[in-house]
Write a protein that holds these residues in place. Structure first.
Motif, PDB file in Angstrom:
ATOM      1  N   ARG A  54       0.676  -1.417   0.093  1.00  0.00           N
ATOM      2  CA  ARG A  54       0.108  -0.024   0.172  1.00  0.00           C
ATOM      3  C   ARG A  54       0.968   1.215  -0.054  1.00  0.00           C
ATOM      4  NH1 ARG A  54      -2.507   3.639   3.751  1.00  0.00           N
ATOM      5  NH2 ARG A  54      -1.729   2.330   5.412  1.00  0.00           N
ATOM      6  N   PRO A  55       0.584   2.052  -0.906  1.00  0.00           N
ATOM      7  CA  PRO A  55       1.488   3.488  -1.090  1.00  0.00           C
ATOM      8  C   PRO A  55       0.844   4.279   0.063  1.00  0.00           C
ATOM      9  CG  PRO A  55       0.629   2.706  -3.221  1.00  0.00           C
ATOM     10  CD  PRO A  55      -0.017   1.998  -2.406  1.00  0.00           C
ATOM     11  N   PRO A  58      11.653  -0.611  10.309  1.00  0.00           N
ATOM     12  CA  PRO A  58      10.438  -0.909  10.493  1.00  0.00           C
ATOM     13  C   PRO A  58       9.868  -2.191  10.008  1.00  0.00           C
ATOM     14  CG  PRO A  58      10.567   1.438  10.030  1.00  0.00           C
ATOM     15  CD  PRO A  58      12.231   0.934   9.535  1.00  0.00           C
ATOM     16  N   ALA A  59      10.025  -2.704   8.893  1.00  0.00           N
ATOM     17  CA  ALA A  59       9.487  -3.872   8.320  1.00  0.00           C
ATOM     18  C   ALA A  59      10.201  -5.015   8.917  1.00  0.00           C
ATOM     19  CB  ALA A  59       9.664  -3.784   6.915  1.00  0.00           C
ATOM     20  N   LEU A  64      13.773  12.045   3.739  1.00  0.00           N
ATOM     21  CA  LEU A  64      13.326  12.398   4.987  1.00  0.00           C
ATOM     22  C   LEU A  64      14.192  11.764   6.164  1.00  0.00           C
ATOM     23  CD1 LEU A  64       9.629  11.511   4.497  1.00  0.00           C
ATOM     24  CD2 LEU A  64      10.420  13.842   4.469  1.00  0.00           C
ATOM     25  N   ASN A  65      15.054  10.809   5.807  1.00  0.00           N
ATOM     26  CA  ASN A  65      16.086  10.242   6.857  1.00  0.00           C
ATOM     27  C   ASN A  65      17.124  10.834   7.048  1.00  0.00           C
ATOM     28  OD1 ASN A  65      17.541   8.507   8.328  1.00  0.00           O
ATOM     29  ND2 ASN A  65      17.575   6.734   6.988  1.00  0.00           N
ATOM     30  N   ARG A  66      16.993  11.936   7.712  1.00  0.00           N
ATOM     31  CA  ARG A  66      18.160  12.721   8.006  1.00  0.00           C
ATOM     32  C   ARG A  66      19.224  12.504   8.893  1.00  0.00           C
ATOM     33  NH1 ARG A  66      14.433  15.610   5.736  1.00  0.00           N
ATOM     34  NH2 ARG A  66      14.130  17.685   5.237  1.00  0.00           N
ATOM     35  N   SER A  82       5.277   6.048   8.242  1.00  0.00           N
ATOM     36  CA  SER A  82       4.601   5.995   9.524  1.00  0.00           C
ATOM     37  C   SER A  82       3.223   6.036   9.255  1.00  0.00           C
ATOM     38  CB  SER A  82       5.262   7.255  10.245  1.00  0.00           C
ATOM     39  OG  SER A  82       4.925   8.358   9.608  1.00  0.00           O
ATOM     40  N   ASP A  83       2.706   6.107   8.011  1.00  0.00           N
ATOM     41  CA  ASP A  83       1.006   5.961   7.831  1.00  0.00           C
ATOM     42  C   ASP A  83       0.745   4.591   8.045  1.00  0.00           C
ATOM     43  OD1 ASP A  83       1.166   8.851   7.702  1.00  0.00           O
ATOM     44  OD2 ASP A  83       1.100   8.636   5.501  1.00  0.00           O
TER      45      ASP A  83
END
Length: 181
Positions: free
Chosen positions: A86-87, A124-125, A158-160, A92-93
């Protein structure tokens, strides 16, 4: 191999096709497709995403692949899939149950295509599928569907927490492992 998108009734892409072939060196497993990638029909299509650049600089490809040429990753012994199909705008959604629900399908893909390594892009996965609270970067002490498992930093813009150099260094460790017999 082309990209197939399934369209829902509101014309929002609901799936981004995997890039798979038998006996790959590495199957890179993203968390899930970005909504922008699903709309574009190509993996890692957002300009801020550093996947294609990291892959090239780490030595997986002789040149930087453009997102619209994502299918050519197969020519370099690498493939692409996602833990959750799922896109979303942000990973985090996703809910924990979505990772666990996707685990069986992911394992079937790995068993069918026999990649030597399965590289999760981000923690996360892997953490959800293996029910781990703490995950180290790099080679893991588990196999999944017969493949050795690695956890690499997520290349999202987004991964700073990871500079491009840090991403390349982490990806290069896996590329070196691919060269070993």
């Amino acid at each position: 191999m082309g990209v197939n998108q399934t369209q829902s009734s509101d014309a929002t892409p609901t799936q981004l096709a995997d890039m798979l072939a038998g006996n790959l060196d590495v199957l890179f497993c993203g968390i899930n497709p970005a909504l922008s990638a699903a709309h574009a029909g190509h993996h890692f299509s957002n300009r801020s995403n550093r996947f294609w650049r990291s892959l090239h600089l780490a030595g997986f490809t002789p040149h930087q692949i453009r997102p619209e040429d994502d299918h050519t990753i197969l020519h370099h012994g690498c493939g692409l899939t996602a833990a959750v199909e799922r896109p979303t705008v942000k990973a985090s959604d996703l809910a924990l149950h979505e990772f666990r629900a996707g685990a069986d399908g992911l394992e079937r893909k790995v068993q069918r295509y026999h990649p030597r390594f399965l590289a999760f892009l981000g923690k996360p996965a892997f953490a959800a599928i293996f029910n781990k609270r703490s995950v180290a970067w790099g080679r893991q002490q588990v196999r999944f569907g017969g493949a050795e498992v690695w956890v690499l930093p997520n290349p999202s813009g987004l991964n700073r927490a990871f500079t491009l150099d840090a991403l390349v260094s982490a990806y290069r460790e896996l590329q070196i492992a691919c060269q070993a017999p």
